[in-house]
Design an enzyme around this catalytic site. Sequence first.
Site, PDB file in Angstrom:
ATOM      1  N   LYS A 115      47.316  60.231  14.218  1.00 47.14           N
ATOM      2  CA  LYS A 115      47.221  58.854  13.721  1.00 47.14           C
ATOM      3  C   LYS A 115      48.079  58.633  12.484  1.00 47.14           C
ATOM      4  O   LYS A 115      48.633  57.557  12.300  1.00 47.14           O
ATOM      5  CB  LYS A 115      45.758  58.498  13.408  1.00 47.14           C
ATOM      6  CG  LYS A 115      44.951  58.226  14.660  1.00 47.14           C
ATOM      7  CD  LYS A 115      43.675  57.481  14.331  1.00 47.14           C
ATOM      8  CE  LYS A 115      42.827  57.286  15.572  1.00 47.14           C
ATOM      9  NZ  LYS A 115      41.505  56.777  15.275  1.00 47.14           N
ATOM     10  N   LYS A 198      46.962  59.876  26.169  1.00 49.25           N
ATOM     11  CA  LYS A 198      45.603  59.338  26.312  1.00 49.25           C
ATOM     12  C   LYS A 198      45.637  57.815  26.433  1.00 49.25           C
ATOM     13  O   LYS A 198      46.431  57.166  25.748  1.00 49.25           O
ATOM     14  CB  LYS A 198      44.799  59.751  25.067  1.00 49.25           C
ATOM     15  CG  LYS A 198      43.309  59.509  25.172  1.00 49.25           C
ATOM     16  CD  LYS A 198      42.605  59.924  23.884  1.00 49.25           C
ATOM     17  CE  LYS A 198      42.814  58.911  22.777  1.00 49.25           C
ATOM     18  NZ  LYS A 198      41.960  59.118  21.608  1.00 49.25           N
ATOM     19  N   LYS A 201      43.365  52.199  22.789  1.00 50.53           N
ATOM     20  CA  LYS A 201      43.393  50.809  22.324  1.00 50.53           C
ATOM     21  C   LYS A 201      44.674  50.511  21.565  1.00 50.53           C
ATOM     22  O   LYS A 201      45.103  49.376  21.471  1.00 50.53           O
ATOM     23  CB  LYS A 201      42.274  50.551  21.304  1.00 50.53           C
ATOM     24  CG  LYS A 201      40.899  50.889  21.709  1.00 50.53           C
ATOM     25  CD  LYS A 201      39.967  50.771  20.475  1.00 50.53           C
ATOM     26  CE  LYS A 201      38.548  51.041  20.866  1.00 50.53           C
ATOM     27  NZ  LYS A 201      37.880  52.096  20.175  1.00 50.53           N
TER      28      LYS A 201
HETATM   29  P1  TYM Z   1      36.713  55.625  19.764  1.00 46.94           P
HETATM   30  O1  TYM Z   1      36.339  54.295  19.269  1.00 46.94           O
HETATM   31  O2  TYM Z   1      38.152  56.039  19.729  1.00 46.94           O
HETATM   32  O3  TYM Z   1      36.212  55.817  21.247  1.00 46.94           O
HETATM   33  C1  TYM Z   1      34.865  55.610  21.600  1.00 46.94           C
HETATM   34  C2  TYM Z   1      34.443  56.593  22.670  1.00 46.94           C
HETATM   35  O4  TYM Z   1      35.318  56.492  23.788  1.00 46.94           O
HETATM   36  C3  TYM Z   1      35.870  57.757  24.104  1.00 46.94           C
HETATM   37  N1  TYM Z   1      37.249  57.568  24.565  1.00 46.94           N
HETATM   38  C4  TYM Z   1      37.736  58.106  25.680  1.00 46.94           C
HETATM   39  N2  TYM Z   1      37.174  58.883  26.616  1.00 46.94           N
HETATM   40  C5  TYM Z   1      37.948  59.256  27.655  1.00 46.94           C
HETATM   41  N3  TYM Z   1      39.243  58.892  27.791  1.00 46.94           N
HETATM   42  C6  TYM Z   1      39.856  58.114  26.876  1.00 46.94           C
HETATM   43  N4  TYM Z   1      41.115  57.745  27.027  1.00 46.94           N
HETATM   44  C7  TYM Z   1      39.086  57.686  25.753  1.00 46.94           C
HETATM   45  N5  TYM Z   1      39.364  56.904  24.675  1.00 46.94           N
HETATM   46  C8  TYM Z   1      38.225  56.856  23.961  1.00 46.94           C
HETATM   47  C9  TYM Z   1      35.834  58.535  22.806  1.00 46.94           C
HETATM   48  O5  TYM Z   1      35.849  59.921  23.039  1.00 46.94           O
HETATM   49  C10 TYM Z   1      34.533  58.056  22.202  1.00 46.94           C
HETATM   50  O6  TYM Z   1      33.459  58.784  22.708  1.00 46.94           O
HETATM   51  N6  TYM Z   1      35.419  58.797  16.156  1.00 46.94           N
HETATM   52  C11 TYM Z   1      34.922  58.038  17.276  1.00 46.94           C
HETATM   53  C12 TYM Z   1      33.819  57.060  16.914  1.00 46.94           C
HETATM   54  C13 TYM Z   1      32.676  57.664  16.157  1.00 46.94           C
HETATM   55  C14 TYM Z   1      31.659  58.507  16.690  1.00 46.94           C
HETATM   56  C15 TYM Z   1      30.781  58.764  15.595  1.00 46.94           C
HETATM   57  C16 TYM Z   1      31.424  59.047  17.944  1.00 46.94           C
HETATM   58  C17 TYM Z   1      32.380  57.464  14.854  1.00 46.94           C
HETATM   59  N7  TYM Z   1      31.263  58.128  14.515  1.00 46.94           N
HETATM   60  C18 TYM Z   1      29.683  59.597  15.750  1.00 46.94           C
HETATM   61  C19 TYM Z   1      30.300  59.872  18.092  1.00 46.94           C
HETATM   62  C20 TYM Z   1      29.449  60.136  17.002  1.00 46.94           C
HETATM   63  C21 TYM Z   1      36.075  57.231  17.857  1.00 46.94           C
HETATM   64  O7  TYM Z   1      37.052  56.985  17.232  1.00 46.94           O
HETATM   65  O8  TYM Z   1      35.829  56.747  19.056  1.00 46.94           O
END
Ligand code: TYM
Length: 336
Positions: A115, A198, A201
């Site tokens: 990032k 991947k 968004k």
């Molecule tokens: P974020 O917002 O990027 O994504 C949310 C969830 O979606 C999953 N995900 C994917 N899974 C499969 N293929 C993909 N291309 C894909 N893109 C996103 C992510 O693995 C995630 O589960 N850091 C986290 C948010 C967070 C969090 C937490 C998660 C903050 N605190 C505590 C669990 C526990 C994030 O950026 O997710």
Amino acid sequence: MTAFKQRIFSGVQPSGNLTLGNYLGAIKNWVGLQETFETIFCVVDLHAITTWQDPETLRNATREVAAGMIASGIDPKKSIIFNQSQVSAHAELAWIFNCVARMGWLNRMTQFKEKAGKNRERASVGLYVYPDLMAADILAYKATHVPVGADQKQHLELTRDIAQKFNSDYGVEFFPEVEPLIFGEATRVMSLRDGNAKMSKSDPSENSRINLTDTRDLIEKKVRKARTDSEALPGSVEDLNDRPEAKNLMNIFAALSDKKVDEICASYEGKGFAEFKSDLADLSVEILGPITEEMTRLMSEKSYLDDILREGSHKADELATPILTAVHEIVGFLRP
Ligand code: TYM
């Protein structure tokens, strides 16, 4: 060993549209878990501002993520749904964890490297300590299980390291060892334009992802345009290893239809992509169409969404406050 209550915590950033990756890698899996665990699902707005967000867009995206969760089957009666900024324990515990985590640990985080890109000096400090806040999200509730996509695995390992170091530094058995739950046929959904990147968004190409807000026409178009190779579809999963685009579409098909990739391979063996893509487009529209429609309906009921988030944050606060009070006691903060 202290017995910890089985509790799930997971989160999604309101930093853009929800994608098919978010749905298949995370939210879809959460639905079933509501039956067997105590479940807490969070819209992580504090995490979102680690890169700049337009304030009005952030507010709207926060509601939209909540709407997406509910439209996908997260039931506000069974699960706590709230936005992170409204429960102060997250930011407070994150500070304490900033003092527990080591620079070396954060330096190894691949997501920060990706990032921040080449210009690391200009990345926000928040982006650097992002994983400490994520550990705080989970441990503020002493959650035991965290269902996420494969890209979050390293962050959860760091959460375990932080919990362990806290426990050993203070000679307590306070925080649990968190178990990642990474399951389903699409734990890593890839871009529709590049099978090695991947689905995200933040990809500048709209055609690289399916958004949960896309119309049926748009979903069909994106699936039709998805990059593929020129060979026929194989009969076994092993034969997909050097064909990332084909593998990705097969995984998506399997996850959307609740089948194993093997079964999908068996039914399309020797066929071309045209027929497969046409079926995948139909399936995507069949599964995602009703979710999109429900999201749109919920977005027109802002006060309903706000009520759910407000009530969720009160419940979350009630769970986190005693845990944070105990942390203060352990760390030695005087309560005069
Ligand atoms: P974020 O917002 O990027 O994504 C949310 C969830 O979606 C999953 N995900 C994917 N899974 C499969 N293929 C993909 N291309 C894909 N893109 C996103 C992510 O693995 C995630 O589960 N850091 C986290 C948010 C967070 C969090 C937490 C998660 C903050 N605190 C505590 C669990 C526990 C994030 O950026 O997710």
